[in-house]
Design a protein around this motif. Structure first.
Motif, PDB file in Angstrom:
ATOM      1  N   PHE A   1       0.815  -1.207   0.000  1.00  0.00           N
ATOM      2  CA  PHE A   1       0.000   0.000   0.000  1.00  0.00           C
ATOM      3  C   PHE A   1       0.853   1.263   0.000  1.00  0.00           C
ATOM      4  CE2 PHE A   1      -3.119  -3.065   1.479  1.00  0.00           C
ATOM      5  CZ  PHE A   1      -4.297  -2.631   0.890  1.00  0.00           C
ATOM      6  N   GLY A   2       2.158   1.132   0.135  1.00  0.00           N
ATOM      7  CA  GLY A   2       3.032   2.293   0.107  1.00  0.00           C
ATOM      8  C   GLY A   2       3.497   2.716   1.488  1.00  0.00           C
ATOM      9  N   LYS A   3       4.586   3.476   1.489  1.00  0.00           N
ATOM     10  CA  LYS A   3       5.198   3.886   2.755  1.00  0.00           C
ATOM     11  C   LYS A   3       4.281   4.775   3.584  1.00  0.00           C
ATOM     12  CE  LYS A   3       9.277   6.105   4.739  1.00  0.00           C
ATOM     13  NZ  LYS A   3      10.532   6.841   4.484  1.00  0.00           N
ATOM     14  N   GLU A   4       3.522   5.643   2.932  1.00  0.00           N
ATOM     15  CA  GLU A   4       2.636   6.536   3.682  1.00  0.00           C
ATOM     16  C   GLU A   4       1.607   5.737   4.483  1.00  0.00           C
ATOM     17  OE1 GLU A   4       2.758   9.691   4.178  1.00  0.00           O
ATOM     18  OE2 GLU A   4       4.381  10.191   2.828  1.00  0.00           O
ATOM     19  N   ALA A   5       1.054   4.701   3.877  1.00  0.00           N
ATOM     20  CA  ALA A   5       0.095   3.850   4.586  1.00  0.00           C
ATOM     21  C   ALA A   5       0.770   3.122   5.733  1.00  0.00           C
ATOM     22  CB  ALA A   5      -0.532   2.851   3.615  1.00  0.00           C
ATOM     23  N   ALA A   6       2.011   2.676   5.511  1.00  0.00           N
ATOM     24  CA  ALA A   6       2.753   1.963   6.568  1.00  0.00           C
ATOM     25  C   ALA A   6       3.030   2.889   7.755  1.00  0.00           C
ATOM     26  CB  ALA A   6       4.051   1.405   6.003  1.00  0.00           C
ATOM     27  N   LEU A   7       3.408   4.124   7.475  1.00  0.00           N
ATOM     28  CA  LEU A   7       3.639   5.083   8.557  1.00  0.00           C
ATOM     29  C   LEU A   7       2.362   5.315   9.358  1.00  0.00           C
ATOM     30  CD1 LEU A   7       5.849   7.847   6.856  1.00  0.00           C
ATOM     31  CD2 LEU A   7       6.558   6.202   8.575  1.00  0.00           C
ATOM     32  N   LEU A   8       1.263   5.477   8.658  1.00  0.00           N
ATOM     33  CA  LEU A   8      -0.015   5.714   9.323  1.00  0.00           C
ATOM     34  C   LEU A   8      -0.404   4.525  10.197  1.00  0.00           C
ATOM     35  CD1 LEU A   8      -2.530   7.474   9.724  1.00  0.00           C
ATOM     36  CD2 LEU A   8      -3.500   6.408   7.671  1.00  0.00           C
ATOM     37  N   ALA A   9      -0.226   3.314   9.685  1.00  0.00           N
ATOM     38  CA  ALA A   9      -0.565   2.116  10.457  1.00  0.00           C
ATOM     39  C   ALA A   9       0.259   2.033  11.731  1.00  0.00           C
ATOM     40  CB  ALA A   9      -0.345   0.868   9.602  1.00  0.00           C
ATOM     41  N   GLY A  10       1.547   2.348  11.625  1.00  0.00           N
ATOM     42  CA  GLY A  10       2.401   2.319  12.805  1.00  0.00           C
ATOM     43  C   GLY A  10       2.013   3.359  13.830  1.00  0.00           C
ATOM     44  N   LEU A  11       1.697   4.556  13.363  1.00  0.00           N
ATOM     45  CA  LEU A  11       1.295   5.631  14.278  1.00  0.00           C
ATOM     46  C   LEU A  11      -0.028   5.297  14.965  1.00  0.00           C
ATOM     47  CD1 LEU A  11       2.190   8.794  12.142  1.00  0.00           C
ATOM     48  CD2 LEU A  11       3.436   7.883  14.106  1.00  0.00           C
ATOM     49  N   ARG A  12      -0.931   4.658  14.240  1.00  0.00           N
ATOM     50  CA  ARG A  12      -2.205   4.259  14.835  1.00  0.00           C
ATOM     51  C   ARG A  12      -2.028   3.149  15.864  1.00  0.00           C
ATOM     52  NH1 ARG A  12      -6.149   3.935   9.465  1.00  0.00           N
ATOM     53  NH2 ARG A  12      -6.772   6.155   9.416  1.00  0.00           N
ATOM     54  N   ALA A  13      -1.070   2.272  15.626  1.00  0.00           N
ATOM     55  CA  ALA A  13      -0.912   1.099  16.492  1.00  0.00           C
ATOM     56  C   ALA A  13      -0.212   1.416  17.810  1.00  0.00           C
ATOM     57  CB  ALA A  13      -0.135   0.008  15.750  1.00  0.00           C
TER      58      ALA A  13
END
Length: 311
Positions: free
Chosen positions: A71-83
């Protein structure tokens, strides 16, 4: 002891993960924070996910989130910040181009009263010249046309307090450009400078085409200047067409032989047609982003994770 969440997006990084963890632990041994790793597997095709599972089973401070596809790095960053739930949150690349020894200095800046301690590269040694040139050009353009200033050379590598992270999570747009978002939310921020570091292993997954696309997304997300440019082209084209119409009408009326200006007329038609297509392309780009936003699709889909609250 306070905890520090390390958000680390990974894509086909089986060669770097273990070395990354080792280097972070070694170079932050004096840091008075308990480190918790959040690896976000962005649809890797190698052995990244099995390796993360093994490491998470061996160490309770290592967590992983695995997407159903890339899904791309931006999605990965968002997932980590949410978790993450820790009071201090750092975003890092796994290739060690973000020097972990800076985390101690970044934490010192937080203790001094800053909300965010970011980083910026002051050199691009080892990077292809064409990428360096267009990167410099991108920062010049976006800082001219956007009301949200973006520090040239700024990295995603930064240490943030919980209020900053919570503010970032309030921005739910699908077309995300983290460098702009980090600046847009505000808060007291300082930047640490360092020279470019080579990757510890492997090769970057970013292509020149992807970097250009990412830059365009950033411009569209934080500036309406291209739309204003398209409007200006339309206005200038309209008045130019009126002037030329009057010019050729008067020329034909008083001097005759209207066929003589036929090549000029064709050139002007092609010029105006090209400007119209350019303007439509700019407008279409914005409409496409609006279309994606209205679909309300999730930023990513999680296939599996060792975090129970994400199951």
């Amino acid at each position: 002891m306070e905890k520090l969440a390390l958000i680390v997006p990974v894509y086909n990084e089986q060669e770097t993960i273990e070395y990354f963890i080792e280097e972070v632990n070694k170079k932050t041994a004096q840091l008075n924070l308990e480190k918790v790793f959040y690896f976000v597997n962005d649809g890797s095709h190698d052995q990244t996910l099995p390796l993360l599972k093994k490491l998470a089973a061996q160490n309770e401070q290592i967590n992983y989130i695995s997407f159903s596809r890339n899904f791309g790095k931006e999605a990965a960053l968002l997932a980590g910040l949410r978790a993450c739930t820790e009071n201090y949150v750092a975003v890092m690349d796994v290739d060690l181009q973000d020097p972990p020894e800076l985390l101690a200095t970044m934490y010192e800046k937080i203790e001094e009263g800053y909300d965010t301690a970011g980083t910026r590269r002051i050199s691009r040694k080892g990077e292809p010249l064409i990428i360096s040139f267009f990167s410099h050009l991108f920062y010049k353009i976006i800082n001219k046309i956007s009301s949200t200033p973006i520090v040239e050379g700024a990295r995603d590598f930064r240490l943030m307090t919980r209020p900053v992270v919570n503010s970032i999570l309030k921005l739910e747009e699908n077309n995300r450009f983290s460098k702009g978002i980090f600046t847009w939310v505000g808060y007291k921020t300082t930047y640490l400078e360092y020279p470019n570091h080579e990757r510890s292993a492997g090769q970057t997954s970013w292509t020149f085409k992807q970097l250009v696309s990412y830059s365009l997304d950033g411009i569209i997300s934080f500036s309406d200047a291209p739309l204003n440019f398209a409007t200006l082209i339309g206005i200038l084209s309209f008045f130019t067409s009126i002037f030329l119409s009057l010019f050729y009408f008067m020329k034909s009326l008083f001097f005759g032989d209207p066929v003589q200006g036929f090549p000029t007329l064709i050139i002007l038609m092609l010029l105006l047609g090209g400007l119209q297509l350019l303007s439509l392309g700019i407008i279409g780009k914005y409409i496409a982003k609006i279309f994606l936003e209205t679909k309300k699709r999730p930023h990513y889909l999680i296939q599996e994770s060792n975090l129970k609250e994400l199951d």
